[in-house]
Enzyme design. Structure first.
Site, mmCIF file in Angstrom:
data_model
loop_
_atom_site.group_PDB
_atom_site.id
_atom_site.type_symbol
_atom_site.label_atom_id
_atom_site.label_comp_id
_atom_site.label_asym_id
_atom_site.label_seq_id
_atom_site.Cartn_x
_atom_site.Cartn_y
_atom_site.Cartn_z
ATOM 1 N N ASN A 1 0.817 -1.225 0.000
ATOM 2 C CA ASN A 1 0.000 0.000 0.000
ATOM 3 C C ASN A 1 0.846 1.270 0.000
ATOM 4 O O ASN A 1 0.410 2.305 -0.485
ATOM 5 C CB ASN A 1 -0.912 -0.034 1.228
ATOM 6 C CG ASN A 1 -1.510 1.320 1.542
ATOM 7 O OD1 ASN A 1 -2.432 1.774 0.873
ATOM 8 N ND2 ASN A 1 -0.959 2.001 2.551
ATOM 9 N N TYR A 37 3.752 8.959 -11.148
ATOM 10 C CA TYR A 37 2.822 8.182 -10.300
ATOM 11 C C TYR A 37 1.970 7.240 -11.156
ATOM 12 O O TYR A 37 1.802 6.056 -10.837
ATOM 13 C CB TYR A 37 1.943 9.179 -9.549
ATOM 14 C CG TYR A 37 0.976 8.604 -8.548
ATOM 15 C CD1 TYR A 37 1.369 8.353 -7.234
ATOM 16 C CD2 TYR A 37 -0.341 8.345 -8.894
ATOM 17 C CE1 TYR A 37 0.468 7.853 -6.300
ATOM 18 C CE2 TYR A 37 -1.253 7.844 -7.974
ATOM 19 C CZ TYR A 37 -0.839 7.605 -6.672
ATOM 20 O OH TYR A 37 -1.741 7.113 -5.752
ATOM 21 N N PRO A 45 -8.119 2.490 -6.090
ATOM 22 C CA PRO A 45 -8.981 3.501 -5.467
ATOM 23 C C PRO A 45 -9.078 4.722 -6.384
ATOM 24 O O PRO A 45 -8.123 5.075 -7.071
ATOM 25 C CB PRO A 45 -8.236 3.875 -4.179
ATOM 26 C CG PRO A 45 -7.215 2.803 -3.974
ATOM 27 C CD PRO A 45 -6.874 2.308 -5.343
ATOM 28 N N TYR A 72 -10.410 8.857 -5.932
ATOM 29 C CA TYR A 72 -9.945 9.900 -5.006
ATOM 30 C C TYR A 72 -10.582 9.667 -3.627
ATOM 31 O O TYR A 72 -11.801 9.693 -3.473
ATOM 32 C CB TYR A 72 -10.278 11.286 -5.567
ATOM 33 C CG TYR A 72 -9.291 11.683 -6.649
ATOM 34 C CD1 TYR A 72 -8.240 12.535 -6.362
ATOM 35 C CD2 TYR A 72 -9.379 11.157 -7.934
ATOM 36 C CE1 TYR A 72 -7.305 12.875 -7.338
ATOM 37 C CE2 TYR A 72 -8.465 11.495 -8.916
ATOM 38 C CZ TYR A 72 -7.422 12.353 -8.609
ATOM 39 O OH TYR A 72 -6.504 12.677 -9.571
ATOM 40 N N ILE A 73 -9.724 9.400 -2.652
ATOM 41 C CA ILE A 73 -10.158 9.029 -1.305
ATOM 42 C C ILE A 73 -9.758 10.160 -0.349
ATOM 43 O O ILE A 73 -8.698 10.784 -0.535
ATOM 44 C CB ILE A 73 -9.469 7.698 -0.877
ATOM 45 C CG1 ILE A 73 -9.660 6.600 -1.941
ATOM 46 C CG2 ILE A 73 -9.978 7.233 0.484
ATOM 47 C CD1 ILE A 73 -11.075 6.173 -2.230
HETATM 48 N N1 CAA Z 1 -5.976 19.104 -16.124
HETATM 49 C C1 CAA Z 1 -5.638 20.079 -16.986
HETATM 50 N N2 CAA Z 1 -4.905 21.133 -16.626
HETATM 51 C C2 CAA Z 1 -4.502 21.222 -15.364
HETATM 52 C C3 CAA Z 1 -4.791 20.241 -14.410
HETATM 53 C C4 CAA Z 1 -5.585 19.159 -14.835
HETATM 54 N N3 CAA Z 1 -5.946 18.191 -13.997
HETATM 55 N N4 CAA Z 1 -4.241 20.592 -13.236
HETATM 56 C C5 CAA Z 1 -3.617 21.760 -13.439
HETATM 57 N N5 CAA Z 1 -3.775 22.147 -14.724
HETATM 58 C C6 CAA Z 1 -3.279 23.349 -15.377
HETATM 59 C C7 CAA Z 1 -3.658 24.595 -14.611
HETATM 60 O O1 CAA Z 1 -4.955 25.011 -14.941
HETATM 61 C C8 CAA Z 1 -2.608 25.563 -15.069
HETATM 62 O O2 CAA Z 1 -2.945 26.029 -16.362
HETATM 63 P P1 CAA Z 1 -2.637 27.544 -16.798
HETATM 64 O O3 CAA Z 1 -1.146 27.679 -16.734
HETATM 65 O O4 CAA Z 1 -3.204 27.641 -18.174
HETATM 66 O O5 CAA Z 1 -3.344 28.381 -15.790
HETATM 67 C C9 CAA Z 1 -1.417 24.650 -15.194
HETATM 68 O O6 CAA Z 1 -1.887 23.334 -15.334
HETATM 69 C C10 CAA Z 1 -0.633 24.671 -13.906
HETATM 70 O O7 CAA Z 1 0.572 24.876 -14.348
HETATM 71 P P2 CAA Z 1 1.681 25.318 -13.334
HETATM 72 O O8 CAA Z 1 2.927 25.424 -14.132
HETATM 73 O O9 CAA Z 1 1.243 26.467 -12.521
HETATM 74 O O10 CAA Z 1 1.730 24.030 -12.426
HETATM 75 P P3 CAA Z 1 2.482 23.835 -11.123
HETATM 76 O O11 CAA Z 1 3.916 23.594 -11.408
HETATM 77 O O12 CAA Z 1 2.145 24.908 -10.141
HETATM 78 O O13 CAA Z 1 1.820 22.472 -10.655
HETATM 79 C C11 CAA Z 1 0.070 21.001 -10.011
HETATM 80 C C12 CAA Z 1 0.536 22.456 -10.162
HETATM 81 C C13 CAA Z 1 1.132 20.170 -9.322
HETATM 82 C C14 CAA Z 1 -0.194 20.429 -11.380
HETATM 83 C C15 CAA Z 1 -1.198 21.072 -9.174
HETATM 84 O O14 CAA Z 1 -2.188 21.680 -9.952
HETATM 85 C C16 CAA Z 1 -1.692 19.724 -8.734
HETATM 86 O O15 CAA Z 1 -1.256 19.203 -7.718
HETATM 87 N N6 CAA Z 1 -2.653 19.150 -9.458
HETATM 88 C C17 CAA Z 1 -3.288 17.891 -9.045
HETATM 89 C C18 CAA Z 1 -2.655 16.698 -9.649
HETATM 90 C C19 CAA Z 1 -3.423 15.503 -9.154
HETATM 91 O O16 CAA Z 1 -4.593 15.315 -9.460
HETATM 92 N N7 CAA Z 1 -2.787 14.675 -8.355
HETATM 93 C C20 CAA Z 1 -3.445 13.564 -7.736
HETATM 94 C C21 CAA Z 1 -3.030 13.507 -6.315
HETATM 95 S S1 CAA Z 1 -4.025 12.397 -5.352
HETATM 96 C C22 CAA Z 1 -3.438 10.900 -5.750
HETATM 97 O O17 CAA Z 1 -2.513 10.733 -6.490
HETATM 98 C C23 CAA Z 1 -4.137 9.727 -5.131
HETATM 99 C C24 CAA Z 1 -4.715 8.871 -6.164
HETATM 100 O O18 CAA Z 1 -4.202 7.783 -6.424
HETATM 101 C C25 CAA Z 1 -5.987 9.238 -6.811
#
Ligand code: CAA
Length: 240
Positions: free
Chosen positions: A82, A147, A177, A179-180
């Protein structure tokens, strides 16, 4: 005698719920953790479940740690891989280090966790290998090239292990899973998280216990013919 279950990353998040659910189902549980001594101590105090500290990314530590668990509790019959981390970044910003850390922990960590217990399971003609993958291994995810690669890799691991273990009474399955509600998901920026919840037909995040119940079922004798499968628990967000 109660079967022994080993849960990596078993003192927090989804792993904590898995450890507790296995304990409630009658298993003797060992939970590993990587660094958060305080959380592990609190967890043991609350549950009575023994915790063991090692880095799943390190093979020798895993071998030594598992040997200690088996010395303390007996042979491991159920292993739940896990433990996992995120190092999210858009690909153009992702560093080699972010790539490597996630590969080492989430993918090599599964090898390191299962490989030491596999010979004993083969000898005893019983074993349950359960790997916690992710919806993002199935569908990919913005900012998660590292990931998603590991979580897709998990599915290849269990499908191969299933074929190798079937004649020896060992099953290997994955749970994906969605999103938890854990610290990992809460670490995603709030705006992004709200938009993710908007994409979940159930209209909510999942609860760790909803994953734990899948683990308990896969670990049971009743699940012996389920082998090489992927259970998706994601509120209808994605169909593999
Ligand atoms: N889809 C499309 N575009 C996205 C996006 C997405 N899901 N997430 C962010 N963006 C875009 C933003 O809108 C932004 O666009 P603009 O520049 O046009 O405004 C751009 O990406 C962000 O670019 P940055 O250069 O500012 O990005 P950053 O270096 O600051 O990084 C990030 C930000 C890390 C991507 C942050 O948005 C983030 O953490 N996103 C979530 C990612 C995610 O879903 N992770 C899952 C974690 S939970 C998990 O992993 C458990 C599981 O198993 C489900």
């Amino acid at each position: 005698m109660a079967r022994v279950a080993l849960v990596t990353g078993g003192s927090r998040g989804i792993g904590e719920a898995i450890s507790k659910a296995l304990q409630a189902a009658g298993y003797t549980v060992a939970a590993t953790y990587a660094g958060n001594d305080e959380a592990a101590a609190k967890f043991t105090e609350e549950t009575g479940i023994k915790t063991y500290k090692w880095n799943v990314a390190d093979y020798d530590s895993s071998v030594a740690g598992i040997a200690k668990v088996e010395e303390d509790l007996g042979p491991v019959d159920v292993v739940v891989a896990n433990a996992g981390i995120t190092r999210d970044a858009p690909f153009h910003k992702m560093t080699k280090d972010q790539w490597q850390q996630v590969i080492d922990t989430n993918l090599t960590g599964v090898f390191n966790t299962v490989h030491p217990v596999w010979p004993g399971m083969r000898e005893r003609k019983f074993g349950r290998v359960i790997v916690i993958s992710s919806i993002n291994g199935q569908k990919g995810q913005f900012a998660q090239v590292n990931y998603a690669a590991t979580k897709a890799g998990d599915l290849g691991i269990v499908k191969s292990l299933a074929q190798e273990g079937a004649r020896a009474g060992i099953t290997a399955n994955a749970i994906c899973p969605g999103y938890i509600a854990t610290e990992m998901v809460m670490a995603v920026p709030e705006k992004v998280r709200e938009s993710i919840i908007g994409q979940i037909p159930a209209g909510r995040l999942g609860e760790p216990e909803e994953i734990a119940r899948c683990v308990v079922f896969l670990a049971s004798e009743d699940a012996g013919f389920i082998n090489g499968s992927t259970i998706s628990a994601n509120g209808a967000q994605f169909f593999a």
